[in-house]
Every structure is written in C-alpha cells, then in structure tokens.
Design an enzyme around this catalytic site. Structure first.
Site, PDB file in Angstrom:
ATOM      1  CG  HIS A 192       7.018   4.446  11.696  1.00 12.57           C
ATOM      2  ND1 HIS A 192       8.121   4.754  10.955  1.00 12.57           N
ATOM      3  CD2 HIS A 192       6.967   3.096  11.725  1.00 12.57           C
ATOM      4  CE1 HIS A 192       8.709   3.648  10.543  1.00 12.57           C
ATOM      5  NE2 HIS A 192       8.033   2.609  11.006  1.00 12.57           N
ATOM      6  CG  HIS A 247      12.342   0.997   9.216  1.00 15.46           C
ATOM      7  ND1 HIS A 247      11.703   0.515   8.089  1.00 15.46           N
ATOM      8  CD2 HIS A 247      11.388   1.113  10.165  1.00 15.46           C
ATOM      9  CE1 HIS A 247      10.422   0.335   8.356  1.00 15.46           C
ATOM     10  NE2 HIS A 247      10.193   0.694   9.608  1.00 15.46           N
ATOM     11  CD  GLU A 267       5.170  -1.409  18.140  1.00 11.23           C
ATOM     12  OE1 GLU A 267       5.284  -0.820  17.055  1.00 11.23           O
ATOM     13  OE2 GLU A 267       4.924  -2.615  18.247  1.00 11.23           O
ATOM     14  CG  ASP A 268       9.737  -0.767  18.351  1.00 12.23           C
ATOM     15  OD1 ASP A 268       8.797  -1.361  18.905  1.00 12.23           O
ATOM     16  OD2 ASP A 268      10.004  -0.872  17.153  1.00 12.23           O
ATOM     17  CG  ASP A 276       6.255   0.444   8.942  1.00 14.62           C
ATOM     18  OD1 ASP A 276       7.493   0.332   8.844  1.00 14.62           O
ATOM     19  OD2 ASP A 276       5.582  -0.049   9.867  1.00 14.62           O
TER      20      ASP A 276
HETATM   21 MN    MN Z   1       8.435   0.484  10.958  1.00 12.71          MN
END
Ligand code: MN
Length: 764
Positions: free
Chosen positions: A114, A89, A118-119, A181
């Site tokens: 990116h 991705h 966050e993840d 994205d």
């Molecule tokens: Mn993404």
C-alpha cells in the site's frame, strides 16, 4: 526515503523538521540493523500467513510471497519514526486486514504494497504487470487518497475527501485497507511528535471512526475512538482507564452473579452458547459522563454482557427471542431500551437484539443477544457479509448498497461545492436510523431526527418542494415534525406550495438539504438576471458606462459581497432603484479610495489576558494569545492553541465542540499549550458559565445565589432564570479560579436540593 512521515503533515516547516530528525535517527539506527531484526521480519511474515483464515491456494501463497518480497526490497532503507524497519508497517496493516477485518488474499497483497507506489521507486505499471489489474486499481486508489488531509486549504481537503469516497463506491476494499492503515498508525502514534499526534488523532475522530461505524466495523471503530481519545483528552482518558482497572475485580464478580441463573437455564434448554462480559469503550463512557453530566460511578450501563448463540440460519430469529425470554424471566427489562435489529437490521448490516434489564443491587445491565453469524458481521462489518452472502436472505446486502447509493447521490449533485458536500456527508455518516412506514406499509429507513420534509424529499424532490405537511398515524402534522420509529407517514402536497428560506432548518438529510439549496440557487439566478437588466438600464439613462470598476463601487457603497448580491437585491427591491443615484455614489466612492491611499497603521492584536497565564510550546512562546469564546477554558481544563489570522493564538479546550474540526482541518496551525500554574493563575478570575434547571419552588433563586455568593464567596457576574409550567431554567455567569472551584460550586448546588440539576456550559 522517509516521505511516509510527512505524508501525514501539512506544511513545509514540519516537513523539514522531519527530514532533519529522521535523518538523525537513521544515523543512529543503522547500527541496529541486525540478524535479530531480519528474524523478526520473517516471524511477522509467517504470522501474517497464519492469520489468513480463508482457503489459500498454492498460487495465492506465491503471490503473497512475491508481494512481500517486493515491499521488503522497496522499503529496505526506510525506518519508521519509532526506529523499526519500515516493512513492519505494511506487514501489520496486512495482518489487520486478514485477522481483524476478515479480508482475503487480494487485500493482503494490496496492504503489503500500500505504501510502495507513493513512497518508493515502484510504479503502478510494475504492480499491474506482476499482480494484475485488480490489485493495481486498489493500490492506485490508496495512493490517491493518502494525502486527503495534508492540504492546509479546507476546500482542497474537501475535494480530496470527495475523491476518497468516489473510490469507496468503486471498490470498498480501498477504504477498508485505508482503515487498517490508519488503525496501525494510531496504535503506534506514541513515537510521533505531540503536534502530529493531535492532528492524526483528530482526523481519526473526525472521519475515520465514523466511517468505520458506517461500514459496521464496530470493534475497529471503538479502538479508533479510544486511541484518539487517548491523545485528544489524555487526562480524562487516563482517569477512566484507571477507574476501569480499579473496579475490574468487583465488576467481574457482579457479572458472574448476574449471568449464573441465565447460564443455567440456557443449558437446560439445550443452547450452545458463549457469554462475554462486554467492556464498554473508554470513549463511550467519557461521552456518557459528559452528555449526562454524571460521575464515572453513575454511568448506569457500565455493565454489559453479550450472549452469542449457535443457531441454524432459519431459526436465528426465534432462538434470539427465546434467549430474550430467558433473560427477562430472571430480570425485569426496561421497555424503553429494547432494540430489535434482528427483524430489521441496520443499514450497515448490523443485527442484534438489545435489552437493558434491572440486575442485582438495582443496577442496569445491557444485554446483547445475537448468533455467531451476527456477531461476526458486527465485529468485521460487511466483509463478513460476503462470507454469508449465499446463505443470507435475498435483499440483505442491499442495505449497504443503499447507503453507497446515497453517498453517490451526494457526490453526483453538480451544484454542491466541495465544502457543502463535506458537511452533507458528515450528516450521513453520523446519523442513526429510524424505521417508518409508507401508507402502503412499505418500510423505509431514515436517519434519526429526520422530519416530514426529509421523508417527502426522500420519496421525490418534487414531492418535497410541494410538501405542506403529513398525516402521521392519521393525525395532521406540520412539515417540520420529527419522525419517530414506527410512524406511518402520508405526505400531503399542494401545487401552490413554495419552499421558504427557513426550510433548510427543517431538514437533516443530505438529499433534502441539497434540493432546497438548488431550488434557491435557481430562484436567485432568475432574480439576478432581472436585476442586471434593471441596473444596465439605469446606467444607460445616466449615460455612465457599465464597467466592473463602477460595479465594484456600488457593491462597496451598499456593503454587499458580490455583484450577484447587488442584482438580487435590486430585483427583490430591497435596494430601491428609484433612489439609486449612480453618479453621486461613484463620485463619493472615488474620494474614499484616494483617502485610503494614506498609509494605515496595522491594528495590533489585542490579547484579552496577561501573557503569563498560559505557556505555549517553544517556537510560539512569544506570540500573543487570548481565550476562545466558543469554549472559554479555565485553569484545569485540557487546552491547546490555535494560530488565527490576525488575532494571535486562541486557546481552546480540547473538549471544545470546534476542536476536532479545527485540529483535523488545520492541524498545521495547532500548537501545544498548558496552564502556567503559580500565583499568576491562581489569583486571576476566569469567566465561566453554569446552567441550572429543575422543578420550580418558592425561593429557588435565592437558594442558588446564597450558595454561590454567601457560602462560597464567589463573584457572580450575571444570573438569568425563567420559569415555565412548574419548571425553571437559567444561566449564571461566574468568575472562578479553576475547574476545581467550579466543580465545588456545582456540587454545592446539587447537594442543596435534589430538585436542581446543574452543569457547566460553554459561554455561547
Ligand atoms: Mn501506511
């Protein structure tokens, strides 16, 4: 480890759903994590490196490599819903940034990272340490805007959206990477659940596609629109797609004959050029079919070509017009459809010369003429601008800055609530532009449909507030007069002028709307403090203490929404203070309240149809439902269910004008629904409405009613037709079984007379 999946989603219920399902897929897929996959990852990475078209230094390469390694490590145990390793991705997003938007090394690094902060365990501090301040700020922006639509609450969404746009004026790359994205997520949407498909697709149609449009990324915008259409109107989408491929050979042949003479003449005149048959997007074909109520075959500019020429920067304009003259030597142009964005580019930087000409066999063909430079800007938006910046004439980039400036103006309006802001902003996103002139001859860009009043507010808010009209090309016009391209506008003001409540209906620009709103808020504020004094005096005279309980009883008595409404109405004397008997009102309201302490039976939701016409998705199958009044679906329409508060499920058409807003704002309340089929449906009548209009002639009403009730034997519920200066217009309400029957009616009326035009309309 699979947070990514639910960062799109709203409720906990769905979150859990994904946890469970992804866990399962993880168990299965572990076994497939092979050499083969590693090879493919390396291949994708090398492809990414090749796609960066700008000069890449050794240091740049090292940075990209280290970003890739960091992302690979961070996402190593994650998989996408499709089952492939997650790293594909960010790699794909980076590739879109480089190849399709034309961004450089910094953006590629940011795109690779990116989703990390966050993840995964990666922190912003680490990113800053390794890649510097600039990259860290962009990643931070991306992390902050990632959950914009995850909130079930619409006002929180709007607040987040505001934040998202603030980052736009900070560093526009944040939005560009976000769009990349989104594009990749849309391209791979097939593996998501139907419910998330609807939500993500409608967000895309609601915000991201218009945003891409505004930034001038036309290729990206078209793809986003087509992909969301694919999920929101699957049947229509497939229909047009098949039609396009069926007619492909025939269309190509036609285009060939069309361009032959142009090509020859251009070669003779020594042009270096390329001619492309331009595929029209499925979304725009569907839009035309719907807005003009025509069949696929009748969409008149299905045929479109683009001529791209090599030209020196200094000669661009004259070269484009030379080509225009070659085209129109061969084919007759439609003067109404000439668009010259070469002399005055659009605010997003778009430059091109468009004309529509009559081709062989009496078909209209749209021809776009532009240079290579213009074409690149049109395809890649203003990222390509940077590349040409040195060459471009001064002031050319200021149009985009002008737009960002306007967004900033909306953002900085302290009085607008987030929701008002969202509405204002959407106005700014969708508007097309016109060009008008000031009395001194300066050019001003205004959104299409702007009025005299919009123009006045655009000059200065004081001029707006005192505007009494304008001299338009030396003719006097009222404040609500719509401006047209090329108008010269001189605003007339009077110090005695005061805005009226109706003014907000006369304007479309965000600036004018918010200034008018602000004005009335001020007026209300003043009136309210006056009303408060009046009321306090009344309480004092009646020797009753001025408490919030007492105020609430008054509000209830007058059926108002708030205390400030009460104050305001007192000041405006819409409530007569002399007749106000506080004592008896309070006594009365008190009794009512004690009545209300009796248990109240909850009102059952009343369905307006039997529960056997529509099938809802499994979990909600037992819920009561009814049909939405805004779009009145009938069998044959594509539909979805929306869970309302207290009224069960409402069934809407996916093409309903409210649908996109509902789906993107309340995605977690959307459920799948389909027609049950069988006797239950086919024997039932559904209310539907058509609009007829045309040239008035004797007996027109009886022609129409004859067809409907006698020939087709359909139950007509009501008909209202009025005529005016030789034309007529009217609405007919009918009871039909399905879309097929409705279509038969429409076709039968069309066939009966070519003076009548007919279309289906929503009931309200
Ligand atoms: Mn993404």
């Amino acid at each position: 480890m699979i947070t990514r999946f639910y960062s799109y989603l709203g409720s906990n219920r769905i979150k859990n759903y994904f946890w469970e399902n992804s866990y399962l897929s993880l168990m299965v897929l572990k076994e497939f994590n092979t050499e083969q996959e590693n090879k493919e990852i390396v291949k994708a990475y090398q492809q990414l490196l090749r796609s960066i078209r700008r000069a890449v230094t050794k240091e740049d390469k090292a940075l990209i490599k280290s970003a890739f390694k960091l992302a690979l490590e961070a996402h190593k145990n994650m998989r996408r819903k499709s089952g492939e390793p997650y790293i594909f991705h960010p790699l794909a997003v980076a590739q879109i940034c480089a190849e399709e938007i034309g961004l450089g090394v910094t953006s590629v690094i940011c795109a690779l990272l990116h989703d990390t902060v966050e993840d995964t365990e990666i922190t912003l501090e680490l990113v800053q340490l390794k890649f510097g301040e600039k990259v860290a700020r962009i990643i931070d922006g991306l992390t902050k805007i990632s959950g914009v639509f995850d909130q079930p609450d619409r006002s929180i969404q709007a607040e987040n959206f505001k934040k998202m746009l603030l980052t736009l004026s900070d560093d526009v790359r944040v939005i560009l990477i976000k769009l990349a994205d989104r594009l990749h997520n849309m391209r791979t949407l097939d593996s998501m659940s139907p419910k998330s498909q609807l939500k993500i697709a409608s967000e895309t149609a609601y915000v991201y596609a218009p945003l891409a449009h505004r930034l001038g990324l036309y290729a990206l915008k078209s793809e986003l629109e087509d992909l969301s259409t694919k999920y929101l109107q699957t049947e229509n989408y497939t229909f047009v797609k098949n039609k396009l491929s069926e007619t492909k050979i025939q269309r190509n042949k036609y285009i060939r004959t069309f361009i032959d003479p142009i090509e020859e003449q251009m070669e003779n005149e020594g042009f270096n050029f390329e001619i492309k048959g331009r595929p029209k997007s499925i979304h725009s074909i569907l839009n035309k079919m719907k807005s003009q109520n025509v069949q696929f075959e009748e969409v008149y500019d299905l045929f479109a070509i683009r001529i791209i020429i090599d030209s020196e920067f200094e000669r661009e304009k004259s070269d484009c017009w030379r080509v225009y003259s070659i085209v129109t030597d061969n084919y007759t142009p439609n003067p109404d459809r000439l668009r010259d964005w070469v002399s005055t580019p659009k605010a997003n930087g778009y430059e091109s010369l468009h004309t529509t000409v009559m081709g062989p066999k009496g078909r209209w063909v749209e021809v776009q003429i532009r240079t290579k430079r213009m074409d690149e800007i049109a395809e890649k938006g203003f990222a390509a601008h940077w590349k040409y910046k040195e060459k471009a004439a001064a002031g050319q980039d200021s149009s985009l800055e002008g737009w960002i400036g306007r967004v900033r103006e909306i953002l900085e309006n302290p009085d607008a609530t987030a929701l008002e802001f969202l509405d204002d902003f959407k106005l700014a996103l969708y508007a097309d532009e016109i060009f008008v002139f000031t009395p001194k001859g300066d050019l001003k860009k205004m959104p299409a449909n702007a009025t005299v009043l919009d123009f006045a507010f655009d000059i200065h808010s004081d001029i707006g507030l005192q505007c009494i009209g304008a001299k338009l090309n030396n003719k006097l016009v009222p404040i609500n007069h719509k401006l047209n391209n090329g108008d010269q506008v001189e605003i007339l003001t009077s110090s005695k002028q005061k805005p009226g409540e109706e003014w907000s209906n006369f304007v479309i620009t965000a600036k004018a709307k918010s200034k008018i709103r602000e004005y009335f808020k001020q007026i209300r504020l003043k009136a309210s403090s006056m009303g408060k004094e009046i009321l306090e005096r009344k309480f004092k005279n009646a020797k009753i203490s001025f408490t919030s309980d007492a105020l609430n009883s008054l509000i209830k008595f007058y059926k108002l929404k708030s205390v400030s409404d009460l104050y305001y109405q007192l000041a405006q004397e819409t409530i007569d203070r002399t007749k106000m008997d506080i004592e008896s009102i309070l006594a009365n309201e008190h009794n009512k309240i004690s009545d209300q302490n009796q248990p109240v039976k909850p009102k059952p939701a009343i369905p307006n149809v039997p529960n056997d016409v529509v099938v809802l998705s499994e979990n909600e199958a037992a819920m009561e439902y009814g049909f939405a009044k805004c779009c009145n679906p009938i069998p044959g329409d594509e539909i979805f269910g929306f869970i309302t508060i207290g009224e069960g499920v409402k069934i809407h058409r996916t093409s309903c004008s409210n649908a996109v807003a509902l789906m993107s704002n309340y995605g977690y309340r959307i459920i799948k629904a389909k027609w049950a089929g069988g006797a239950a449906v086919s024997q039932k009548g559904f209310l539907s409405s058509i609009r007829v209009s045309g040239i008035d002639s004797v007996g027109i009403v009886s022609i129409i009613t004859d067809i409907i009730s006698k020939q087709l034997n359909i139950n007509m519920k009501s008909i209202s037709i009025s005529s005016n200066e030789g034309t007529f217009e009217g609405n007919i309400f009918l009871e039909v079984h399905d879309t097929q029957q409705l279509e038969n009616i429409i076709n039968a009326i069309k066939e009966a007379s070519n003076l009548i035009s007919v279309q289906r309309v929503d009931l309200n």
